[in-house]
Design an enzyme around this catalytic site. Structure first.
Site, PDB file in Angstrom:
ATOM      1  N   GLY A  46       0.845  -1.187   0.000  1.00 25.63           N
ATOM      2  CA  GLY A  46       0.000   0.000   0.000  1.00 25.63           C
ATOM      3  C   GLY A  46       0.878   1.234   0.000  1.00 25.63           C
ATOM      4  N   GLN A  51       2.748   9.880   2.152  1.00 22.12           N
ATOM      5  CA  GLN A  51       4.105   9.321   2.172  1.00 22.12           C
ATOM      6  C   GLN A  51       4.976   9.823   1.039  1.00 22.12           C
ATOM      7  OE1 GLN A  51       2.502   5.126   2.606  1.00 22.12           O
ATOM      8  NE2 GLN A  51       4.427   4.910   3.706  1.00 22.12           N
ATOM      9  N   CYS A  91       6.183  -0.581   7.301  1.00 18.04           N
ATOM     10  CA  CYS A  91       5.770   0.657   6.639  1.00 18.04           C
ATOM     11  C   CYS A  91       6.933   1.156   5.799  1.00 18.04           C
ATOM     12  CB  CYS A  91       5.379   1.701   7.681  1.00 18.04           C
ATOM     13  SG  CYS A  91       4.838   3.263   6.953  1.00 18.04           S
ATOM     14  N   LEU A  92       6.642   1.591   4.588  1.00 20.43           N
ATOM     15  CA  LEU A  92       7.696   2.073   3.689  1.00 20.43           C
ATOM     16  C   LEU A  92       8.382   3.322   4.246  1.00 20.43           C
ATOM     17  CD1 LEU A  92       5.879   1.504   0.282  1.00 20.43           C
ATOM     18  CD2 LEU A  92       7.765   0.155   1.232  1.00 20.43           C
ATOM     19  N   HIS A 133      -4.204   1.012   8.005  1.00 16.44           N
ATOM     20  CA  HIS A 133      -2.840   1.569   8.034  1.00 16.44           C
ATOM     21  C   HIS A 133      -2.745   2.785   7.096  1.00 16.44           C
ATOM     22  CE1 HIS A 133       1.724   0.956   8.047  1.00 16.44           C
ATOM     23  NE2 HIS A 133       1.555   1.710   6.968  1.00 16.44           N
ATOM     24  N   GLU A 134      -3.300   2.640   5.888  1.00 17.41           N
ATOM     25  CA  GLU A 134      -3.237   3.747   4.917  1.00 17.41           C
ATOM     26  C   GLU A 134      -4.126   4.907   5.347  1.00 17.41           C
ATOM     27  OE1 GLU A 134      -0.870   3.445   3.127  1.00 17.41           O
ATOM     28  OE2 GLU A 134      -0.630   1.282   3.009  1.00 17.41           O
ATOM     29  N   HIS A 137      -2.330   7.101   7.675  1.00 18.70           N
ATOM     30  CA  HIS A 137      -1.352   7.990   7.018  1.00 18.70           C
ATOM     31  C   HIS A 137      -1.988   9.297   6.578  1.00 18.70           C
ATOM     32  CE1 HIS A 137       2.487   5.924   6.727  1.00 18.70           C
ATOM     33  NE2 HIS A 137       1.963   4.831   6.187  1.00 18.70           N
TER      34      HIS A 137
HETATM   35  O1  GNR Z   1       4.138  -2.713   2.493  1.00 17.18           O
HETATM   36  C1  GNR Z   1       3.488  -2.621   3.532  1.00 17.18           C
HETATM   37  N1  GNR Z   1       3.196  -3.747   4.246  1.00 17.18           N
HETATM   38  C2  GNR Z   1       2.315  -3.774   5.322  1.00 17.18           C
HETATM   39  C3  GNR Z   1       2.321  -4.902   6.130  1.00 17.18           C
HETATM   40  C4  GNR Z   1       1.457  -5.006   7.192  1.00 17.18           C
HETATM   41  C5  GNR Z   1       0.587  -3.985   7.459  1.00 17.18           C
HETATM   42  C6  GNR Z   1       0.575  -2.837   6.682  1.00 17.18           C
HETATM   43  C7  GNR Z   1       1.440  -2.728   5.609  1.00 17.18           C
HETATM   44  S1  GNR Z   1       1.405  -1.319   4.615  1.00 17.18           S
HETATM   45  C8  GNR Z   1       3.057  -1.293   4.021  1.00 17.18           C
HETATM   46  C9  GNR Z   1       3.244  -0.200   2.976  1.00 17.18           C
HETATM   47  C10 GNR Z   1       3.050   1.152   3.630  1.00 17.18           C
HETATM   48  O2  GNR Z   1       3.852   1.696   4.320  1.00 17.18           O
HETATM   49  N2  GNR Z   1       1.909   1.721   3.428  1.00 17.18           N
HETATM   50  O3  GNR Z   1       1.630   2.896   4.002  1.00 17.18           O
HETATM   51 NI    NI Z   2       2.840   2.908   5.836  1.00 16.44          NI
END
Ligand code: GNR
Ligand code: NI
Length: 173
Positions: A46, A51, A91-92, A133-134, A137
């Protein structure tokens, strides 16, 4: 198409609350394409606009095994949450950091697609976790906010050290 730079914690721009999307024109279409390319290149499941320093309420997700399920959520709203589950998240914006976070295990989300058409999705499992999660953000919220201040500080110090090392390497060239 372009690969965009991903902001890394503790960059204060990750704390920006994103603004609603009102214009579904060419600029938005380009940004969505670039976000997909950036997400697949990273690789991640995601990517939220925040980001990549675009402060619009928008994220892209592909939670499939074979990267065959690109999804765009514009102006998303999580209208229902059910159950609880705990999952190890990454998270990236936090390279090399993984931590267990508790979230709802099912969500109902209302959003618009890339052309502005409204849709509703009722989903569970990994996709539901990534949606939450997104969504965080674009509200300026990060997965480490669910951890203790001690753990968050440890993560911040580790990433700051990593970033200093990277900028030193860049300065030599
Ligand atoms: O790549 C991602 N893997 C992930 C794994 C478990 C829960 C959430 C994520 S999202 C993350 C990519 C990211 O940072 N998205 O904002
Ligand atoms: Ni993230």
């Amino acid at each position: 198409m372009a690969i965009l730079e991903i902001l890394e914690f503790p960059d204060p721009r990750l704390r920006t609350k994103a603004q609603p999307v009102t214009d579904f024109g060419d600029e938005l279409q380009q940004q969505i394409d670039d976000m997909f390319q950036t997400m697949y290149d990273a690789p991640g499941v995601g990517l939220a606009a925040t980001q990549v320093n675009i402060h619009k309420r928008l994220f892209v997700i592909d939670a499939s095994e074979d990267k065959s399920d690109p999804r765009v959520f514009v102006n998303p709203e999580i209208v229902e949450k059910r159950g609880i589950e705990e999952m190890e998240e990454g998270c990236l914006s936090f390279p090399g950091v993984y931590a267990k976070v508790q979230r709802a295990d099912e969500v109902v989300v209302k959003a618009q697609d890339r052309h502005g058409n409204p849709f509703e999705l009722d989903t569970g499992d990994f996709l539901a976790v990534v949606i939450q999660h997104e969504y965080d953000h674009i509200e300026g919220k990060l997965f480490v906010d669910y951890l203790s201040p001690l753990k968050r500080n440890r993560i911040r110090k580790m990433l700051e050290k990593q970033q200093k090392k990277q900028s030193k390497h860049l300065l030599i060239n």
